[in-house]
Design an enzyme around this catalytic site. Sequence first.
Site, mmCIF file in Angstrom:
data_model
loop_
_atom_site.group_PDB
_atom_site.id
_atom_site.type_symbol
_atom_site.label_atom_id
_atom_site.label_comp_id
_atom_site.label_asym_id
_atom_site.label_seq_id
_atom_site.Cartn_x
_atom_site.Cartn_y
_atom_site.Cartn_z
ATOM 1 N N LYS A 16 86.014 38.463 77.561
ATOM 2 C CA LYS A 16 84.722 38.890 77.576
ATOM 3 C C LYS A 16 83.706 38.028 77.852
ATOM 4 O O LYS A 16 83.637 36.915 77.086
ATOM 5 C CB LYS A 16 84.641 39.807 76.332
ATOM 6 N N ASP A 54 91.949 34.676 78.151
ATOM 7 C CA ASP A 54 90.404 34.768 77.384
ATOM 8 C C ASP A 54 89.526 33.754 77.871
ATOM 9 O O ASP A 54 89.625 32.672 78.411
ATOM 10 C CB ASP A 54 90.573 34.766 75.756
ATOM 11 N N MET A 58 83.325 37.387 64.063
ATOM 12 C CA MET A 58 82.314 38.381 64.748
ATOM 13 C C MET A 58 81.336 38.980 63.738
ATOM 14 O O MET A 58 80.890 39.977 63.937
ATOM 15 C CB MET A 58 82.958 39.621 65.193
HETATM 16 N N1 SAH Z 1 91.853 35.363 67.423
HETATM 17 C C1 SAH Z 1 90.941 34.658 67.271
HETATM 18 C C2 SAH Z 1 89.500 35.491 66.823
HETATM 19 C C3 SAH Z 1 88.939 36.454 67.765
HETATM 20 S S1 SAH Z 1 87.708 37.495 67.372
HETATM 21 C C4 SAH Z 1 91.104 33.682 66.256
HETATM 22 O O1 SAH Z 1 92.308 33.765 65.468
HETATM 23 O O2 SAH Z 1 90.334 32.765 66.019
HETATM 24 C C5 SAH Z 1 86.188 36.500 67.996
HETATM 25 C C6 SAH Z 1 85.743 35.699 66.783
HETATM 26 O O3 SAH Z 1 86.446 34.585 66.488
HETATM 27 C C7 SAH Z 1 84.265 35.266 67.156
HETATM 28 O O4 SAH Z 1 83.298 36.314 67.178
HETATM 29 C C8 SAH Z 1 84.074 34.387 66.046
HETATM 30 O O5 SAH Z 1 83.618 34.743 64.944
HETATM 31 C C9 SAH Z 1 85.569 33.618 65.891
HETATM 32 N N2 SAH Z 1 85.617 32.401 66.707
HETATM 33 C C10 SAH Z 1 86.301 32.179 67.782
HETATM 34 N N3 SAH Z 1 86.444 30.938 68.157
HETATM 35 C C11 SAH Z 1 85.156 30.221 67.496
HETATM 36 C C12 SAH Z 1 84.702 28.999 67.374
HETATM 37 N N4 SAH Z 1 85.357 28.309 68.383
HETATM 38 N N5 SAH Z 1 83.855 28.934 66.550
HETATM 39 C C13 SAH Z 1 83.608 29.732 65.380
HETATM 40 N N6 SAH Z 1 84.181 30.970 65.671
HETATM 41 C C14 SAH Z 1 84.962 31.335 66.548
#
Ligand code: SAH
Length: 502
Positions: free
Chosen positions: A79, A57, A187
């Site tokens: 994405k 990703d 998100m």
């Molecule tokens: N599987 C991932 C989440 C994927 S959905 C996890 O467990 O973290 C993607 C969302 O994750 C983003 O829209 C945001 O809300 C959050 N996200 C992922 N990385 C982030 C980061 N470094 N800082 C803040 N939000 C993050």
Amino acid sequence: MNRLIAAGTFRPDTALPPLSTPRGGEVWLVGAGPGDPGLLTLQGHHSLLRASVVVHDRLGCEEIVHFLPGPVRRIAVGKTPGAASPTQEEIARLLIEEARAGEAVVRLKGGDPFVFGRGMEEVLALREAGIPCRIVPGISSSIAAPAAAGIPVTHRGTGRSFRVSTGWTREGAPPPSGTADTHVFLMGMRAMASIVEGLLGMGVPAETPAAVVSNAATYRQRSVRATLGTVRDEVRRAGLEPPAVLVVGETASFAADSLPETIVVTGSRIPEALERHYPAARWLWRPVSRREPLGAGQRAALRPRAEAALSADWILFNSPPAVEEFFRLLSGYGWDARRISARLAVVGTGTAAALEALRLVPDLAAVAGEPGGLRGQLLPHLANNRVVFPRGDDYHGRLAEELARSGAAIEHLPVYRVAAARPAPVDWRFAHKVFFPSPSTVAHFAAVWPGAPVSGIEAICLGESAAARARQAGFGTTLDLAAGDPAPEAEWFNLQEMESAG
Ligand code: SAH
């Protein structure tokens, strides 16, 4: 010298039992954590080092993927805003194809693969295709992003439950549901208005603490602390960008206001003196040059001088790379360490450890903090001797000069080349300072980032010549880390080691 070894430079190789790794024909679904490579699990790290293909990703994976070893094939499927990205079916097909071709596949996903990561869809497709598959959980941003801003998702008394929700689905923003002391939304940037409305409608008071943490655990981290009623305006005012998490609940009141400043490190490591100077800094590792072995022609040309070096009075090493590359050169000629009759001198404990890894004990070691500093420790032994000095071809340090002035016959032996590297990009809005361990790193920097807004960036330099180069390059302010140290002798020695490590 035995004192050094007794003092514990030797360390066993592992602190944990051996870990298994993906084999050809397997797919490992690995969580990358929120973005800081330090938050990858040990198992995840280990499997990345053994993978032949990494399908990754964008979110959470960028820093990690950039530092993968050369031979690993990387395939980006994440994405990117405004760009076409592969569908979930295409990703599954790719994983199956790579595994069937015998590759050891790591599927690296941001955060945890099973927290809004569509990980199970990939697992089901692999299962159906009969491909062995293993899950390595990751640190989810749902917990790590709040934590990066100082917010605990639970706290005795005020946070007895937390709920992780998505702020966006295929059908749009889902209305918040269910009660919890702490609400975490992923998100949620696009639909923040309806999330706030929904929570207010559920009876959550407008004064409830709320916080948004963007790009958590990366050098671009920003956060705002507000209340449920004000959070939207605050986010807009601060200009926070996705990815971000929204936290609503009493525990959000713990959100820290300030963030450490980011220092871009252009050398191969973060020297201790730098860490001591900036204990609260966030480091962004961007080496601008890299070590390369000599070409075949250079190796052949160097052979007579290398052979003569074996019987010099001393061979003086002042950095771990000098040790490693000198002995690599020797093995390349088909010689082993027993041909060396010269005595061995080292500068620095790291250099001593590199020699020790080869089961060689130096006859003389100059280390920081010893009385007399470098001059006191080295010069009396090396003066008027024939000293071979293996080093990189970009060496500009003062050690050799100083020794020559004291009467030693210094023979430079350039045992490796230093070439320009292609570091990962830097978003300069979030980088406040740059560390230069040597003049040559300033030159490489200018070549790599001609457009960097240097007049607004402070250059932290090691030594006057690096600082002069930085001023020339247009940096607004420059600081010489080596100047004005209360222990100039010890510091002077440290400087040599660092200069060569740059
Ligand atoms: N599987 C991932 C989440 C994927 S959905 C996890 O467990 O973290 C993607 C969302 O994750 C983003 O829209 C945001 O809300 C959050 N996200 C992922 N990385 C982030 C980061 N470094 N800082 C803040 N939000 C993050």
